[in-house]
Scaffold this motif. Structure first.
Motif, mmCIF file in Angstrom:
data_model
loop_
_atom_site.group_PDB
_atom_site.id
_atom_site.type_symbol
_atom_site.label_atom_id
_atom_site.label_comp_id
_atom_site.label_asym_id
_atom_site.label_seq_id
_atom_site.Cartn_x
_atom_site.Cartn_y
_atom_site.Cartn_z
ATOM 1 N N UNK A 118 11.574 -8.701 -7.722
ATOM 2 C CA UNK A 118 10.724 -9.835 -7.344
ATOM 3 C C UNK A 118 10.961 -10.302 -5.909
ATOM 4 N N UNK A 119 12.065 -9.885 -5.302
ATOM 5 C CA UNK A 119 12.289 -10.251 -3.891
ATOM 6 C C UNK A 119 11.501 -9.339 -2.961
ATOM 7 N N UNK A 120 11.079 -8.186 -3.463
ATOM 8 C CA UNK A 120 10.315 -7.238 -2.657
ATOM 9 C C UNK A 120 8.810 -7.481 -2.797
ATOM 10 N N UNK A 121 8.334 -7.557 -4.041
ATOM 11 C CA UNK A 121 6.923 -7.824 -4.330
ATOM 12 C C UNK A 121 6.867 -8.972 -5.325
ATOM 13 N N UNK A 122 6.128 -10.016 -4.968
ATOM 14 C CA UNK A 122 6.105 -11.207 -5.819
ATOM 15 C C UNK A 122 5.452 -10.907 -7.171
ATOM 16 N N UNK A 123 5.807 -11.690 -8.160
ATOM 17 C CA UNK A 123 5.176 -11.587 -9.472
ATOM 18 C C UNK A 123 3.688 -11.880 -9.290
ATOM 19 N N UNK A 179 0.862 -1.177 0.000
ATOM 20 C CA UNK A 179 0.000 0.000 0.000
ATOM 21 C C UNK A 179 0.899 1.227 0.000
ATOM 22 N N UNK A 180 0.730 2.104 -0.992
ATOM 23 C CA UNK A 180 1.587 3.279 -1.124
ATOM 24 C C UNK A 180 0.754 4.540 -0.911
ATOM 25 N N UNK A 198 10.300 0.558 -8.014
ATOM 26 C CA UNK A 198 11.090 -0.269 -7.089
ATOM 27 C C UNK A 198 10.363 -1.573 -6.779
ATOM 28 N N UNK A 199 9.056 -1.507 -6.591
ATOM 29 C CA UNK A 199 8.267 -2.708 -6.292
ATOM 30 C C UNK A 199 8.146 -3.634 -7.502
ATOM 31 N N UNK A 251 6.050 7.186 -8.797
ATOM 32 C CA UNK A 251 6.539 6.285 -9.842
ATOM 33 C C UNK A 251 7.823 5.596 -9.410
ATOM 34 N N UNK A 252 8.649 6.289 -8.624
ATOM 35 C CA UNK A 252 9.871 5.661 -8.093
ATOM 36 C C UNK A 252 9.515 4.473 -7.197
#
Length: 120
Positions: free
Chosen positions: A32-37, A13-14, A27-28, A22-23
């Motif tokens: 793929x280690x931060x937010x899964x596909x 949630x941003x 980044x997300x 957009x940055x």
């Protein structure tokens, strides 16, 4: 390493600095280690008080740019209006960029100040 034991997030949630949205999304999406596909990013305030809907029409309205001769309260209101229009333009630019990003699917929901659901 100890970080390899953590699974990526399913959802993010941003609700942050409107000039850097957009940055944050990039980044997300790019990690793929931060937010899964297939993960979901929810961005708040994408309609910014309804001003995003007419951002192109109202931003360069010269009659609003003059300094009022009225009370300090009127001057403060004008300053807030300028800030709101500037943030609306930032949100308009973000909306235009993210909807054209081929890495994601976007659905904008007109709930309150607007939410964008972005699927990676």
């Amino acid at each position: 390493s100890s970080q390899s034991h953590f699974a990526p997030f399913d959802i993010a949630f941003v609700d942050a600095d409107k000039t850097r949205l957009m940055d944050y999304v990039d980044a997300l999406v790019s990690n793929d280690r931060l937010l899964k596909k297939g993960g979901l990013i929810i961005v708040d305030n994408v309609l910014w008080k309804g001003l995003v809907l007419d951002a192109n029409n109202s931003v360069h309205n010269s009659s609003d740019e003059t300094t009022p001769t009225g009370s300090s309260e009127e001057k403060e209101m004008l300053k807030k209006n300028r800030r709101a229009r500037k943030l609306a333009m930032n949100m308009h630019q973000f909306n235009s960029e993210v909807v054209n990003d081929e890495r994601v699917e976007v659905v904008m929901m007109p709930i309150r100040d607007g939410l964008s659901l972005i699927r990676k």
